[in-house]
Scaffold this motif. Structure first.
Motif, PDB file in Angstrom:
ATOM      1  N   GLY A 178      13.693   9.108  -5.834  1.00 25.76           N
ATOM      2  CA  GLY A 178      14.295   7.817  -5.106  1.00 25.76           C
ATOM      3  C   GLY A 178      13.711   7.084  -4.034  1.00 25.76           C
ATOM      4  N   SER A 179      12.093   7.723  -4.374  1.00 22.32           N
ATOM      5  CA  SER A 179      11.153   6.394  -3.320  1.00 22.32           C
ATOM      6  C   SER A 179      10.933   6.224  -4.444  1.00 22.32           C
ATOM      7  CB  SER A 179      10.664   7.889  -2.255  1.00 22.32           C
ATOM      8  OG  SER A 179       9.858   6.273  -1.542  1.00 22.32           O
ATOM      9  N   VAL A 180       9.414   5.106  -3.917  1.00 19.04           N
ATOM     10  CA  VAL A 180       8.829   4.283  -4.904  1.00 19.04           C
ATOM     11  C   VAL A 180       7.309   4.153  -4.657  1.00 19.04           C
ATOM     12  CG1 VAL A 180       9.345   2.565  -2.420  1.00 19.04           C
ATOM     13  CG2 VAL A 180       8.863   1.620  -5.703  1.00 19.04           C
ATOM     14  N   SER A 181       7.243   3.693  -6.122  1.00 18.04           N
ATOM     15  CA  SER A 181       5.459   3.953  -5.903  1.00 18.04           C
ATOM     16  C   SER A 181       5.294   3.098  -5.872  1.00 18.04           C
ATOM     17  CB  SER A 181       5.359   4.117  -7.318  1.00 18.04           C
ATOM     18  OG  SER A 181       3.820   3.963  -7.681  1.00 18.04           O
ATOM     19  N   ILE A 182       4.366   2.628  -4.170  1.00 20.61           N
ATOM     20  CA  ILE A 182       3.957   1.294  -4.192  1.00 20.61           C
ATOM     21  C   ILE A 182       3.334   0.989  -5.074  1.00 20.61           C
ATOM     22  CG2 ILE A 182       2.703   0.637  -2.329  1.00 20.61           C
ATOM     23  CD1 ILE A 182       5.227   1.408  -0.805  1.00 20.61           C
ATOM     24  N   VAL A 183       1.994   1.413  -5.473  1.00 20.56           N
ATOM     25  CA  VAL A 183       1.354   1.009  -6.782  1.00 20.56           C
ATOM     26  C   VAL A 183       1.442   0.099  -8.009  1.00 20.56           C
ATOM     27  CG1 VAL A 183      -1.180   1.992  -8.238  1.00 20.56           C
ATOM     28  CG2 VAL A 183      -0.778   2.603  -5.498  1.00 20.56           C
ATOM     29  N   THR A 184       2.820   1.401  -8.228  1.00 18.58           N
ATOM     30  CA  THR A 184       3.243   0.859  -9.464  1.00 18.58           C
ATOM     31  C   THR A 184       4.250  -0.521  -9.327  1.00 18.58           C
ATOM     32  OG1 THR A 184       4.126   2.545 -10.298  1.00 18.58           O
ATOM     33  CG2 THR A 184       5.098   1.482 -11.142  1.00 18.58           C
ATOM     34  N   TYR A 185       4.423  -0.900  -8.266  1.00 21.74           N
ATOM     35  CA  TYR A 185       5.048  -2.565  -7.640  1.00 21.74           C
ATOM     36  C   TYR A 185       4.066  -3.041  -7.520  1.00 21.74           C
ATOM     37  CZ  TYR A 185       6.433  -5.801  -4.703  1.00 21.74           C
ATOM     38  OH  TYR A 185       7.121  -7.408  -4.021  1.00 21.74           O
ATOM     39  N   GLY A 186       2.643  -3.251  -7.326  1.00 19.82           N
ATOM     40  CA  GLY A 186       1.816  -4.171  -7.091  1.00 19.82           C
ATOM     41  C   GLY A 186       0.910  -3.923  -8.821  1.00 19.82           C
ATOM     42  N   ALA A 187       0.923  -3.386  -9.138  1.00 23.74           N
ATOM     43  CA  ALA A 187       1.227  -3.375 -10.939  1.00 23.74           C
ATOM     44  C   ALA A 187       2.368  -4.329 -11.490  1.00 23.74           C
ATOM     45  CB  ALA A 187       0.738  -1.870 -11.229  1.00 23.74           C
ATOM     46  N   ALA A 188       3.432  -4.193 -10.991  1.00 18.50           N
ATOM     47  CA  ALA A 188       3.730  -4.860 -11.868  1.00 18.50           C
ATOM     48  C   ALA A 188       3.755  -6.589 -11.052  1.00 18.50           C
ATOM     49  CB  ALA A 188       5.483  -4.583 -10.737  1.00 18.50           C
ATOM     50  N   VAL A 189       3.563  -6.927  -9.892  1.00 20.77           N
ATOM     51  CA  VAL A 189       3.723  -7.768  -9.649  1.00 20.77           C
ATOM     52  C   VAL A 189       2.012  -8.343  -9.566  1.00 20.77           C
ATOM     53  CG1 VAL A 189       2.570  -8.968  -7.906  1.00 20.77           C
ATOM     54  CG2 VAL A 189       4.857  -7.373  -7.237  1.00 20.77           C
ATOM     55  N   SER A 190       0.977  -8.297 -10.278  1.00 27.25           N
ATOM     56  CA  SER A 190       0.375  -8.604 -11.097  1.00 27.25           C
ATOM     57  C   SER A 190       0.541  -8.750 -12.770  1.00 27.25           C
ATOM     58  CB  SER A 190      -1.183  -7.749 -11.242  1.00 27.25           C
ATOM     59  OG  SER A 190      -1.772  -7.022  -9.548  1.00 27.25           O
ATOM     60  N   PHE A 191       0.987  -8.235 -13.198  1.00 19.41           N
ATOM     61  CA  PHE A 191       2.175  -8.718 -14.463  1.00 19.41           C
ATOM     62  C   PHE A 191       2.515  -9.485 -14.614  1.00 19.41           C
ATOM     63  CE2 PHE A 191       5.027  -8.283 -17.246  1.00 19.41           C
ATOM     64  CZ  PHE A 191       4.859  -8.169 -18.360  1.00 19.41           C
ATOM     65  N   LEU A 192       2.836  -9.908 -13.455  1.00 20.88           N
ATOM     66  CA  LEU A 192       4.169 -11.041 -13.527  1.00 20.88           C
ATOM     67  C   LEU A 192       3.453 -11.975 -13.435  1.00 20.88           C
ATOM     68  CD1 LEU A 192       7.544 -10.052 -11.453  1.00 20.88           C
ATOM     69  CD2 LEU A 192       7.129  -9.789 -13.688  1.00 20.88           C
ATOM     70  N   GLU A 193       2.481 -12.254 -12.162  1.00 23.25           N
ATOM     71  CA  GLU A 193       1.349 -13.688 -12.284  1.00 23.25           C
ATOM     72  C   GLU A 193       1.074 -13.541 -13.043  1.00 23.25           C
ATOM     73  OE1 GLU A 193      -0.761 -12.422  -8.399  1.00 23.25           O
ATOM     74  OE2 GLU A 193       0.765 -12.439  -7.382  1.00 23.25           O
TER      75      GLU A 193
END
Length: 335
Positions: free
Chosen positions: A104-119
């Motif tokens: 239910g919570s979130v992975s900070i590093v997965t989010y960071g990797a997703a931001v890098s992917f979008l950029e």
């Protein structure tokens, strides 16, 4: 879709994780110095919080109200869904609660990797999405711990009790300050929330001071962190064999279900395709920092080899390699 997945797989961020995974599997003597992994996680939490707060300062309350409500909804619903699934497959209560908090919570590093992917793909997204990371971290942990206390209490006493000449529902007796403290003031949440507030307070005026360390070096630090995560995940993989195929399948299909739900919620909240994809990543990822820290003290009966092994050994690499492109592609398609 295949090209997007290959592009993500061949990014430096993912490849360093794979390198760490390979090193653990072949039992290399590669290891990080004591404390370095902790230092890197502190850096990432501060960087995401600061960037989120600085971006959030550009927006009015009205423009972020719907995404905030959507994020809080996900943080409330996903632990309940996870708990129901775990009980259906006959998982014991404590380990079911552990997985509910993690998924239910979130992975900070997965989010960071997703931001890098979008950029890397030139896809824009709402800057306030960094703030949504903070909002999704605490509710799931708090909801999961409260569910545990309620289920424990209802086994031991009637649904309602008389106290001080008034009728009090047990749920009202379960919100003890230790549970709230662990959910809201654990180091991960405190760093994220504190950095977010600092970034919101100082705004763009702090960019010259923040940029050299927390923006320019972000990708490099993320690579180091993922190398270490690969080493840890590789060591956790054998532990999952003890718990059967059902859990492994859950670790793959639950993030897809949650990620698609997150994209839908992001779309309904009016986010751009990039923002909706990030909402999918937030919903589809599983915590292996904040949730385990809270579970270690609040639910010691839950086995770390299950909730940490599954979130870090299965869901994290799945999202890093396949999940992020799926949520991105779905967000593009739905709009």
């Amino acid at each position: 879709m295949y090209e997007i997945m290959m592009q993500n797989l061949l990014s430096p961020v993912v490849l360093f994780f794979v390198l760490g995974l390979f090193a653990a599997i072949v039992k290399s003597d590669l290891k990080f110095p004591n404390g370095l992994g902790e230092a890197l996680s502190i850096y990432l939490l501060m960087a995401i919080g600061l960037k989120g707060g600085m971006e959030l300062s550009h927006y009015s309350v009205e423009s972020v109200a719907k995404p905030i409500l959507g994020t809080l909804l996900l943080g409330t619903v996903l632990p309940v869904i996870t708990l129901l699934i775990m009980r259906l497959i006959k998982m014991d209560l404590y380990n079911a609660i552990g997985l509910a908090a993690a998924y239910g919570s979130v992975s900070i590093v997965t989010y960071g990797a997703a931001v890098s992917f979008l950029e890397k793909n030139g896809t824009s997204y709402e800057g306030f999405m960094n703030a949504m990371v903070v909002l999704l971290e605490s509710p799931a942990i708090l909801i999961s711990l409260l569910l545990l206390k309620i289920m424990e209490k209802t086994k031991k006493q009637p649904i309602i009790t008389l106290q001080n000449a008034g009728v009090v529902h047990p749920a009202l007796q379960l919100i003890d300050k230790e549970v709230i403290k662990e959910s809201l003031f654990g180091k991960s949440v405190l760093l994220l929330l504190g950095s977010l507030i600092i970034g919101l307070a100082v705004g763009e005026a702090a960019l010259p001071a923040v940029k050299p360390l927390f923006i320019d070096l972000y990708s490099g630090v993320l690579m180091l962190f993922l190398l270490n995560m690969g080493l840890i995940a590789g060591k956790r993989l054998p532990e999952l064999r003890k718990h059967g195929l059902k859990l492994v399948l859950f670790g793959i299909f639950m993030p897809v279900f949650s990620g698609v739900l997150g994209v839908l919620v992001g779309n309904l909240a009016g986010l751009s395709p990039g923002g909706a994809a990030l909402m999918g990543v937030l919903a589809g990822s599983a915590s292996y920092i904040a949730a385990p820290a809270a579970l270690k003290t609040s639910v010691p009966e839950a086995s770390p080899s299950i909730y940490l092994g599954l979130s870090l050994g299965i869901t994290f690499p799945f999202n890093l390699i396949i999940g992020i492109p799926i949520y991105y592609h779905f967000a593009q398609w739905i709009q």
